[in-house]
Design a protein around this motif. Structure first.
Motif, PDB file in Angstrom:
ATOM      1  N   TYR B  88      48.977  31.114   8.231  1.00  0.00           N
ATOM      2  CA  TYR B  88      49.523  30.454   7.021  1.00  0.00           C
ATOM      3  C   TYR B  88      49.224  29.214   7.130  1.00  0.00           C
ATOM      4  CZ  TYR B  88      52.597  34.421   5.734  1.00  0.00           C
ATOM      5  OH  TYR B  88      52.496  35.584   5.586  1.00  0.00           O
ATOM      6  N   PHE B  89      48.432  28.287   6.043  1.00  0.00           N
ATOM      7  CA  PHE B  89      47.966  27.029   5.736  1.00  0.00           C
ATOM      8  C   PHE B  89      49.085  26.032   5.068  1.00  0.00           C
ATOM      9  CE2 PHE B  89      44.583  26.911   8.687  1.00  0.00           C
ATOM     10  CZ  PHE B  89      43.871  28.047   8.032  1.00  0.00           C
ATOM     11  N   CYS B  90      49.677  25.237   5.878  1.00  0.00           N
ATOM     12  CA  CYS B  90      50.739  23.843   4.816  1.00  0.00           C
ATOM     13  C   CYS B  90      49.554  22.655   4.417  1.00  0.00           C
ATOM     14  CB  CYS B  90      51.338  22.985   5.195  1.00  0.00           C
ATOM     15  SG  CYS B  90      52.304  22.392   5.352  1.00  0.00           S
ATOM     16  N   ALA B  91      49.474  22.764   3.056  1.00  0.00           N
ATOM     17  CA  ALA B  91      48.696  21.885   3.047  1.00  0.00           C
ATOM     18  C   ALA B  91      49.243  20.950   1.809  1.00  0.00           C
ATOM     19  CB  ALA B  91      48.366  22.080   2.055  1.00  0.00           C
ATOM     20  N   ALA B  92      48.941  19.402   2.097  1.00  0.00           N
ATOM     21  CA  ALA B  92      50.178  18.277   1.355  1.00  0.00           C
ATOM     22  C   ALA B  92      48.451  17.169  -0.034  1.00  0.00           C
ATOM     23  CB  ALA B  92      50.181  17.221   2.542  1.00  0.00           C
ATOM     24  N   ASN B  93      49.182  17.008  -1.208  1.00  0.00           N
ATOM     25  CA  ASN B  93      48.886  16.749  -1.902  1.00  0.00           C
ATOM     26  C   ASN B  93      49.396  15.274  -2.177  1.00  0.00           C
ATOM     27  OD1 ASN B  93      47.586  17.101  -4.515  1.00  0.00           O
ATOM     28  ND2 ASN B  93      49.126  16.258  -5.372  1.00  0.00           N
ATOM     29  N   GLU B  94      47.740  14.592  -2.737  1.00  0.00           N
ATOM     30  CA  GLU B  94      47.988  12.764  -3.118  1.00  0.00           C
ATOM     31  C   GLU B  94      47.485  12.939  -4.548  1.00  0.00           C
ATOM     32  OE1 GLU B  94      46.369  10.297  -0.217  1.00  0.00           O
ATOM     33  OE2 GLU B  94      46.624   8.638  -1.261  1.00  0.00           O
ATOM     34  N   SER B  95      48.153  12.476  -4.720  1.00  0.00           N
ATOM     35  CA  SER B  95      47.329  12.642  -6.969  1.00  0.00           C
ATOM     36  C   SER B  95      47.490  11.062  -7.140  1.00  0.00           C
ATOM     37  CB  SER B  95      48.755  12.874  -7.687  1.00  0.00           C
ATOM     38  OG  SER B  95      48.894  13.950  -7.335  1.00  0.00           O
ATOM     39  N   THR B  96      45.377  11.280  -7.181  1.00  0.00           N
ATOM     40  CA  THR B  96      45.631   9.560  -7.696  1.00  0.00           C
ATOM     41  C   THR B  96      44.627  10.150  -9.688  1.00  0.00           C
ATOM     42  OG1 THR B  96      42.867  10.598  -6.496  1.00  0.00           O
ATOM     43  CG2 THR B  96      44.039   8.666  -5.746  1.00  0.00           C
ATOM     44  N   GLY B  97      45.744   9.387  -9.738  1.00  0.00           N
ATOM     45  CA  GLY B  97      45.174  10.152 -11.795  1.00  0.00           C
ATOM     46  C   GLY B  97      46.104  10.996 -11.761  1.00  0.00           C
ATOM     47  N   ALA B  98      45.444  11.868 -12.286  1.00  0.00           N
ATOM     48  CA  ALA B  98      45.307  13.392 -12.673  1.00  0.00           C
ATOM     49  C   ALA B  98      44.301  13.969 -12.196  1.00  0.00           C
ATOM     50  CB  ALA B  98      44.810  14.045 -14.215  1.00  0.00           C
ATOM     51  N   ASN B  99      43.976  13.231 -10.717  1.00  0.00           N
ATOM     52  CA  ASN B  99      42.964  14.007  -9.457  1.00  0.00           C
ATOM     53  C   ASN B  99      44.133  14.288  -8.263  1.00  0.00           C
ATOM     54  OD1 ASN B  99      40.171  14.088 -10.870  1.00  0.00           O
ATOM     55  ND2 ASN B  99      40.641  11.981 -10.980  1.00  0.00           N
ATOM     56  N   SER B 100      43.672  15.500  -7.702  1.00  0.00           N
ATOM     57  CA  SER B 100      44.627  15.670  -6.343  1.00  0.00           C
ATOM     58  C   SER B 100      44.300  15.642  -5.719  1.00  0.00           C
ATOM     59  CB  SER B 100      45.681  16.911  -7.119  1.00  0.00           C
ATOM     60  OG  SER B 100      45.130  18.142  -6.490  1.00  0.00           O
ATOM     61  N   LYS B 101      44.362  15.813  -4.307  1.00  0.00           N
ATOM     62  CA  LYS B 101      42.952  15.998  -2.965  1.00  0.00           C
ATOM     63  C   LYS B 101      44.478  16.364  -2.034  1.00  0.00           C
ATOM     64  CE  LYS B 101      41.264  13.319   0.399  1.00  0.00           C
ATOM     65  NZ  LYS B 101      41.615  11.673   1.239  1.00  0.00           N
ATOM     66  N   LEU B 102      43.955  17.671  -1.157  1.00  0.00           N
ATOM     67  CA  LEU B 102      44.968  18.671  -0.536  1.00  0.00           C
ATOM     68  C   LEU B 102      43.969  17.864   1.293  1.00  0.00           C
ATOM     69  CD1 LEU B 102      45.123  21.609  -1.932  1.00  0.00           C
ATOM     70  CD2 LEU B 102      46.678  20.109  -2.224  1.00  0.00           C
ATOM     71  N   THR B 103      45.372  17.843   1.751  1.00  0.00           N
ATOM     72  CA  THR B 103      44.894  18.099   3.252  1.00  0.00           C
ATOM     73  C   THR B 103      45.291  18.964   4.046  1.00  0.00           C
ATOM     74  OG1 THR B 103      44.963  15.340   2.953  1.00  0.00           O
ATOM     75  CG2 THR B 103      44.905  16.384   5.160  1.00  0.00           C
ATOM     76  N   PHE B 104      45.116  19.169   4.289  1.00  0.00           N
ATOM     77  CA  PHE B 104      45.544  21.132   4.934  1.00  0.00           C
ATOM     78  C   PHE B 104      46.286  20.438   6.729  1.00  0.00           C
ATOM     79  CE2 PHE B 104      44.630  24.381   2.317  1.00  0.00           C
ATOM     80  CZ  PHE B 104      43.843  23.804   0.837  1.00  0.00           C
ATOM     81  N   GLY B 105      46.869  21.475   6.860  1.00  0.00           N
ATOM     82  CA  GLY B 105      46.868  21.998   8.537  1.00  0.00           C
ATOM     83  C   GLY B 105      46.094  22.561   9.067  1.00  0.00           C
ATOM     84  N   LYS B 106      46.236  23.129  10.242  1.00  0.00           N
ATOM     85  CA  LYS B 106      44.775  23.538  11.135  1.00  0.00           C
ATOM     86  C   LYS B 106      45.943  25.039  10.871  1.00  0.00           C
ATOM     87  CE  LYS B 106      43.013  23.496  15.854  1.00  0.00           C
ATOM     88  NZ  LYS B 106      43.015  22.926  16.924  1.00  0.00           N
ATOM     89  N   GLY B 107      46.802  25.095  10.589  1.00  0.00           N
ATOM     90  CA  GLY B 107      47.430  27.059  10.370  1.00  0.00           C
ATOM     91  C   GLY B 107      48.194  27.173  11.559  1.00  0.00           C
ATOM     92  N   ILE B 108      48.546  28.277  10.748  1.00  0.00           N
ATOM     93  CA  ILE B 108      49.872  29.473  11.596  1.00  0.00           C
ATOM     94  C   ILE B 108      49.239  30.451  11.918  1.00  0.00           C
ATOM     95  CG2 ILE B 108      52.106  29.553  12.515  1.00  0.00           C
ATOM     96  CD1 ILE B 108      53.151  27.240  11.508  1.00  0.00           C
ATOM     97  N   THR B 109      49.057  31.131  12.916  1.00  0.00           N
ATOM     98  CA  THR B 109      48.877  32.612  12.960  1.00  0.00           C
ATOM     99  C   THR B 109      50.298  32.719  13.025  1.00  0.00           C
ATOM    100  OG1 THR B 109      46.810  32.395  13.582  1.00  0.00           O
ATOM    101  CG2 THR B 109      48.207  34.518  14.126  1.00  0.00           C
ATOM    102  N   LEU B 110      51.079  34.502  12.202  1.00  0.00           N
ATOM    103  CA  LEU B 110      52.457  34.545  12.244  1.00  0.00           C
ATOM    104  C   LEU B 110      51.623  36.267  12.169  1.00  0.00           C
ATOM    105  CD1 LEU B 110      55.734  35.358  11.157  1.00  0.00           C
ATOM    106  CD2 LEU B 110      54.913  35.674   8.780  1.00  0.00           C
ATOM    107  N   SER B 111      52.222  36.756  13.481  1.00  0.00           N
ATOM    108  CA  SER B 111      52.398  37.751  13.252  1.00  0.00           C
ATOM    109  C   SER B 111      53.896  38.682  13.524  1.00  0.00           C
ATOM    110  CB  SER B 111      51.981  38.498  15.062  1.00  0.00           C
ATOM    111  OG  SER B 111      50.414  38.102  15.533  1.00  0.00           O
ATOM    112  N   VAL B 112      53.671  40.314  12.341  1.00  0.00           N
ATOM    113  CA  VAL B 112      54.639  40.290  12.049  1.00  0.00           C
ATOM    114  C   VAL B 112      55.159  41.807  12.369  1.00  0.00           C
ATOM    115  CG1 VAL B 112      56.593  41.658  10.624  1.00  0.00           C
ATOM    116  CG2 VAL B 112      54.933  39.436  10.499  1.00  0.00           C
ATOM    117  N   ARG B 113      55.894  42.054  14.051  1.00  0.00           N
ATOM    118  CA  ARG B 113      55.532  43.424  14.857  1.00  0.00           C
ATOM    119  C   ARG B 113      56.604  44.490  14.022  1.00  0.00           C
ATOM    120  NH1 ARG B 113      57.560  39.472  18.701  1.00  0.00           N
ATOM    121  NH2 ARG B 113      59.621  40.702  18.661  1.00  0.00           N
ATOM    122  N   PRO B 114      56.100  45.629  14.008  1.00  0.00           N
ATOM    123  CA  PRO B 114      56.554  46.915  13.602  1.00  0.00           C
ATOM    124  C   PRO B 114      57.802  47.111  14.037  1.00  0.00           C
ATOM    125  CG  PRO B 114      54.505  47.066  13.263  1.00  0.00           C
ATOM    126  CD  PRO B 114      55.366  46.382  13.925  1.00  0.00           C
TER     127      PRO B 114
END
Lengths: 113, 114
Positions: B88-114
């Motif tokens: 799962y990646f978290c991302a944050a957007n910075e808008s410049t006018g109508a354009n957007s730029k996403l900055t991503f985190g490094k991600g978290i690996t989620l494991s769901v055990r049955p």
């Protein structure tokens, strides 16, 4: 009916070669992007094009040249490939309106020998 | 300089329980936050988003909370299912006018055990 498609999925080549990655989207979006995911797993923006016009260029070496023949396509050409170019490259697209999510292709894994 | 940080590289939870994935950011110009889910050999898939003017957004089993003063957001998945196992990646957007730029985190690996 894949929304954002990239080809090839895998690319293995020698250092010094020139290669291209193609991207097409059928979502009707007018903004397209290239991202690089390196070995540390960070996804970093490289380029953004809006209606064939370059909007974002994140200090990417001149060896990387994006080309957008129309708003549905954004190709990435890389000259004189180096070992450090090994990564997964993702194409994405979005509508040019604020707060619209970007939709990603499945990535191209580039390996430089 | 990481502007979006996901400090926990992995999380393991039991099926049916709640998964809480955290994300911190430093740039106060971010105006829109997104969570993406990624399976191996596939691209990130958009999951849920939240505007910086809201503090909660819910979509089925997924809820995103934003604490702007703490520059912190979290994704809650209830109940967790084995099919939720992914990065799962978290991302944050910075808008410049109508354009957007996403900055991503490094991600978290989620494991769901049955």
């Amino acid at each position: 009916d894949t929304a954002v498609s990239q080809t090839p999925k895998y690319l293995v080549t020698q250092m010094g070669n020139d290669k291209s990655i193609k991207c097409e989207q059928n979502l009707g979006h007018d903004t397209m992007y290239w991202y690089k995911q390196d070995s540390k797993k960070f996804l970093k923006i490289m380029f953004s094009y809006n209606n064939k016009e370059l909007i974002i260029n994140e200090t990417v070496p001149n060896r990387f040249s994006p080309k957008s023949p129309d708003k549905a396509h954004l190709n990435l050409h890389i000259n004189s490939l180096e070992l450090g170019d090994s990564a997964v490259y993702f194409c994405a697209s979005s509508q040019t309106r604020v707060m619209q999510p970007q939709h990603f292709g499945d990535g191209t894994r580039l390996s430089i020998l | 300089d990481q502007q979006v940080k996901q400090n926990s590289p992995s999380l393991s939870v039991q099926e049916g329980r709640i998964s809480i994935l955290n994300c911190d950011y430093t740039n106060s110009m971010f105006d829109y936050f997104l969570w993406y889910k990624k399976y191996p050999a596939e691209g990130p898939t958009f999951l849920i988003s939240i505007s910086s003017i809201k503090d909660k957004n819910e979509d089925g089993r997924f809820t995103v909370f934003l604490n702007k003063s703490a520059k912190h957001l979290s994704l809650h998945i209830v109940p967790s299912q084995p099919g939720d196992s992914a990065v799962y990646f978290c991302a944050a957007n910075e808008s410049t006018g109508a354009n957007s730029k996403l900055t991503f985190g490094k991600g978290i690996t989620l494991s769901v055990r049955p």
